[in-house]
Design an enzyme around this catalytic site. Sequence first.
Site, PDB file in Angstrom:
ATOM      1  N   HIS A   1      29.417  44.444  35.075  1.00 40.02           N
ATOM      2  CA  HIS A   1      30.272  45.358  34.324  1.00 40.02           C
ATOM      3  C   HIS A   1      31.430  44.594  33.702  1.00 40.02           C
ATOM      4  O   HIS A   1      31.859  43.558  34.211  1.00 40.02           O
ATOM      5  CB  HIS A   1      30.812  46.480  35.220  1.00 40.02           C
ATOM      6  CG  HIS A   1      31.495  45.995  36.454  1.00 40.02           C
ATOM      7  ND1 HIS A   1      30.797  45.596  37.576  1.00 40.02           N
ATOM      8  CD2 HIS A   1      32.808  45.825  36.745  1.00 40.02           C
ATOM      9  CE1 HIS A   1      31.652  45.215  38.514  1.00 40.02           C
ATOM     10  NE2 HIS A   1      32.888  45.334  38.036  1.00 40.02           N
TER      11      HIS A   1
ATOM     12  N   ILE B   1      37.640  54.369  38.675  1.00 41.96           N
ATOM     13  CA  ILE B   1      38.133  55.330  39.666  1.00 41.96           C
ATOM     14  C   ILE B   1      39.521  54.943  40.190  1.00 41.96           C
ATOM     15  O   ILE B   1      40.265  55.790  40.692  1.00 41.96           O
ATOM     16  CB  ILE B   1      37.113  55.453  40.835  1.00 41.96           C
ATOM     17  CG1 ILE B   1      37.228  56.803  41.514  1.00 41.96           C
ATOM     18  CG2 ILE B   1      37.252  54.298  41.815  1.00 41.96           C
ATOM     19  CD1 ILE B   1      36.085  57.106  42.481  1.00 41.96           C
TER      20      ILE B   1
HETATM   21  P1  DGP Z   1      34.942  44.588  40.347  1.00 42.95           P
HETATM   22  O1  DGP Z   1      35.961  44.021  41.261  1.00 42.95           O
HETATM   23  O2  DGP Z   1      34.967  43.901  38.973  1.00 42.95           O
HETATM   24  O3  DGP Z   1      33.559  44.639  40.951  1.00 42.95           O
HETATM   25  O4  DGP Z   1      35.439  46.067  40.065  1.00 42.95           O
HETATM   26  C1  DGP Z   1      34.779  47.224  40.465  1.00 42.95           C
HETATM   27  C2  DGP Z   1      35.531  48.383  39.911  1.00 42.95           C
HETATM   28  O5  DGP Z   1      34.761  49.553  40.099  1.00 42.95           O
HETATM   29  C3  DGP Z   1      36.887  48.653  40.554  1.00 42.95           C
HETATM   30  O6  DGP Z   1      37.904  48.508  39.568  1.00 42.95           O
HETATM   31  C4  DGP Z   1      36.824  50.089  41.049  1.00 42.95           C
HETATM   32  C5  DGP Z   1      35.617  50.647  40.348  1.00 42.95           C
HETATM   33  N1  DGP Z   1      34.861  51.609  41.124  1.00 42.95           N
HETATM   34  C6  DGP Z   1      34.374  51.449  42.379  1.00 42.95           C
HETATM   35  N2  DGP Z   1      33.689  52.536  42.772  1.00 42.95           N
HETATM   36  C7  DGP Z   1      33.727  53.399  41.716  1.00 42.95           C
HETATM   37  C8  DGP Z   1      33.181  54.698  41.504  1.00 42.95           C
HETATM   38  O7  DGP Z   1      32.515  55.285  42.351  1.00 42.95           O
HETATM   39  N3  DGP Z   1      33.428  55.266  40.298  1.00 42.95           N
HETATM   40  C9  DGP Z   1      34.156  54.639  39.319  1.00 42.95           C
HETATM   41  N4  DGP Z   1      34.343  55.283  38.175  1.00 42.95           N
HETATM   42  N5  DGP Z   1      34.676  53.403  39.489  1.00 42.95           N
HETATM   43  C10 DGP Z   1      34.458  52.803  40.679  1.00 42.95           C
END
Ligand code: DGP
Length: 122
Positions: free
Chosen positions: A105, A35
Amino acid sequence: MSDYDRTNIFARILRGELPCKKVYEDAFALAFHDINPQAPVHVLVIPKGEYVSNMDFSTAAPTEMVAGFWRAVGTVARQLGLEQDGYRLVANNGAGGGQVVFHFHVHIVSGKQKPRFGRVHE
Ligand code: DGP
């Protein structure tokens, strides 16, 4: 096992309660666009199971799941056409490792990256 929180954002995406821009799905994994992209290509791959982090996943997931997940990561990178240009895989583990969403992830990033993902292309 772990203190997995079933209300985390990625759990809700997996259950279809929240939307995502899906790029790939199979029995083991779901991949979708981040996102808040940190590079021209920034896709997240998550396993279809309740794993908090890489530490949890690598300890608790069945071997078939570990293999299926990592095969999916490669499939997504290929599907995104990154074989030629190259890409990075990033997995933040734990709050101290920069993890914000506590469902394991892997980030697939390619192209010029913002500082959060280092200075490889700056
Ligand atoms: P981390 O720091 O590795 O836990 O990264 C989490 C990632 O998840 C960050 O790059 C933004 C993404 N993210 C957070 N909320 C959402 C969401 O609701 N949808 C999507 N597609 N990505 C998200």
